[in-house]
Design an enzyme around this catalytic site. Structure first.
Site, PDB file in Angstrom:
ATOM      1  N   ASN A 123     -12.086 -94.054  39.950  1.00 25.72           N
ATOM      2  CA  ASN A 123     -12.194 -95.483  39.630  1.00 25.72           C
ATOM      3  C   ASN A 123     -13.628 -95.757  39.182  1.00 25.72           C
ATOM      4  O   ASN A 123     -14.528 -95.850  40.015  1.00 25.72           O
ATOM      5  CB  ASN A 123     -11.840 -96.301  40.875  1.00 25.72           C
ATOM      6  CG  ASN A 123     -12.054 -97.784  40.665  1.00 25.72           C
ATOM      7  OD1 ASN A 123     -12.239 -98.245  39.543  1.00 25.72           O
ATOM      8  ND2 ASN A 123     -12.025 -98.555  41.753  1.00 25.72           N
ATOM      9  N   LYS A 172     -14.797 -98.413  37.921  1.00 25.00           N
ATOM     10  CA  LYS A 172     -15.166 -99.835  38.081  1.00 25.00           C
ATOM     11  C   LYS A 172     -15.847-100.333  36.789  1.00 25.00           C
ATOM     12  O   LYS A 172     -15.492 -99.880  35.710  1.00 25.00           O
ATOM     13  CB  LYS A 172     -16.044-100.018  39.316  1.00 25.00           C
ATOM     14  CG  LYS A 172     -15.435 -99.352  40.554  1.00 25.00           C
ATOM     15  CD  LYS A 172     -16.079 -99.768  41.816  1.00 25.00           C
ATOM     16  CE  LYS A 172     -15.508 -98.920  42.954  1.00 25.00           C
ATOM     17  NZ  LYS A 172     -15.905 -99.395  44.248  1.00 25.00           N
ATOM     18  N   SER A 180     -16.018 -93.862  50.006  1.00 31.25           N
ATOM     19  CA  SER A 180     -17.154 -92.945  50.145  1.00 31.25           C
ATOM     20  C   SER A 180     -16.726 -91.485  50.291  1.00 31.25           C
ATOM     21  O   SER A 180     -17.363 -90.713  51.006  1.00 31.25           O
ATOM     22  CB  SER A 180     -18.060 -93.378  51.311  1.00 31.25           C
ATOM     23  OG  SER A 180     -18.591 -94.665  51.052  1.00 31.25           O
ATOM     24  N   GLU A 191      -7.622 -97.473  51.568  1.00 24.36           N
ATOM     25  CA  GLU A 191      -9.052 -97.631  51.339  1.00 24.36           C
ATOM     26  C   GLU A 191      -9.624 -98.618  52.354  1.00 24.36           C
ATOM     27  O   GLU A 191      -9.617 -99.835  52.103  1.00 24.36           O
ATOM     28  CB  GLU A 191      -9.301 -98.159  49.925  1.00 24.36           C
ATOM     29  CG  GLU A 191      -8.824 -97.239  48.830  1.00 24.36           C
ATOM     30  CD  GLU A 191      -9.667 -97.396  47.574  1.00 24.36           C
ATOM     31  OE1 GLU A 191     -10.247 -96.413  47.136  1.00 24.36           O
ATOM     32  OE2 GLU A 191      -9.768 -98.520  47.062  1.00 24.36           O
TER      33      GLU A 191
HETATM   34  C1  PEP Z   1     -13.119 -97.377  45.383  1.00 27.19           C
HETATM   35  O1  PEP Z   1     -13.737 -98.373  45.020  1.00 27.19           O
HETATM   36  O2  PEP Z   1     -11.913 -97.253  45.134  1.00 27.19           O
HETATM   37  C2  PEP Z   1     -13.867 -96.371  46.121  1.00 27.19           C
HETATM   38  C3  PEP Z   1     -13.189 -95.522  46.842  1.00 27.19           C
HETATM   39  O3  PEP Z   1     -15.234 -96.426  46.017  1.00 27.19           O
HETATM   40  P1  PEP Z   1     -16.292 -95.412  46.651  1.00 27.19           P
HETATM   41  O4  PEP Z   1     -15.753 -94.004  46.480  1.00 27.19           O
HETATM   42  O5  PEP Z   1     -17.547 -95.620  45.875  1.00 27.19           O
HETATM   43  O6  PEP Z   1     -16.425 -95.763  48.091  1.00 27.19           O
END
Ligand code: PEP
Length: 253
Positions: free
Chosen positions: A9, A11, A215, A169
């Site tokens: 992702n 973003k 993360s 998540e």
């Molecule tokens: C996300 O936004 O879907 C995500 C898992 O972000 P990160 O890996 O940066 O925590």
């Protein structure tokens, strides 16, 4: 069908040129290091979908969107529909990401509509759920996730539900550098799979891919992915570096 999946992702990151470079770097890394049995899905910002699709056509990954409109088509300035994505060859879309819920007020009712549109237009929904820190601290995390899954997905029939990918998540782990422990991830993934078993039966729930997000990085992916109910990851920050992302793809045993 249940699969090992790693989705990136991106973003709202990268210029057009940076996105082009990153897509080729990921393609090269995947060509060098392979992806085993893992489906790799890159979800760049909307304006880069066509470029990503073109590069993916000659390489070993799929392309997904990060969101789309709850409406089919019409006078909704600035929106992008599921049918548009499908017409461009886009096969997947993240739906219900916590950032959409928090900053754009998306509710499970709205997300349920998007899930339906995705399935009508042959776009595989990657449905995100997860609790905020206060909910976990109050011991409400299972209830929160149960309600999210129930409201956004449980109107689907047995066949349709098997098209859906779920991403657990925990919001407190997204972009914070604080990862859920391997035990916390497995506990919640087993709980989610149990919800599907109760609703649709064991045969169906065994077919649902449940990804972990929050993360996840090249160092902790192997441990997280070694759990029996963790089928891969939805990766934010670490998907923006080709070597890290492909190391995560290659973290399965
Ligand atoms: C996300 O936004 O879907 C995500 C898992 O972000 P990160 O890996 O940066 O925590």
């Amino acid at each position: 069908m249940r699969k090992k999946i790693v989705a990136g992702n991106w973003k709202m990151n990268k210029t057009f040129q940076e996105a082009d470079d990153l897509l080729f770097e990921i393609a090269d890394e995947l060509n060098d290091k392979g992806r085993g049995e893992v489906d790799v899905i890159i979800c760049p910002p909307f304006p880069y979908l066509e470029m990503a699709y073109d590069i993916a056509s000659d390489n070993d990954f799929l392309v997904g969107a990060q969101n789309f409109s709850q409406w089919e088509s019409g006078a909704f300035t600035g929106e992008i529909s599921a049918s548009m994505l499908h017409s461009m060859g886009i096969t997947h879309s993240i739906l219900g990401h916590s950032e959409r819920r928090t900053y754009f007020g998306e509710t499970d009712k709205v997300i349920a509509k998007k899930v339906d549109l995705a399935l009508q237009h042959n776009v595989v929904p990657i449905y995100c759920c997860g609790e905020v820190l206060a909910e976990r601290e109050a011991g409400r995390h299972f209830d929160v996730v149960r309600q999210q899954v129930d409201e956004a997905l449980f109107h689907l029939g047995k066949e349709a539900i098997q098209m859906v990918i779920v991403a657990y998540e925990p919001v407190w782990a997204i972009g914070t550098g604080v990862t859920a422990s391997s035990e916390q991830a497995q506990e919640m993934h087993a709980f989610i799979r149990g919800l599907f078993t109760q609703k649709y039966g064991a045969e169906v729930s065994a077919e649902i891919s449940i990804l972990y997000g929050g993360s996840c990085n090249a160092k902790n992916a192997a441990e997280l992915f070694s759990n029996p109910d963790v089928d891969g990851g939805l990766i934010g920050g670490a998907s923006l570096k080709a070597a890290d992302f492909v190391a995560i793809v290659n973290s399965f045993e």
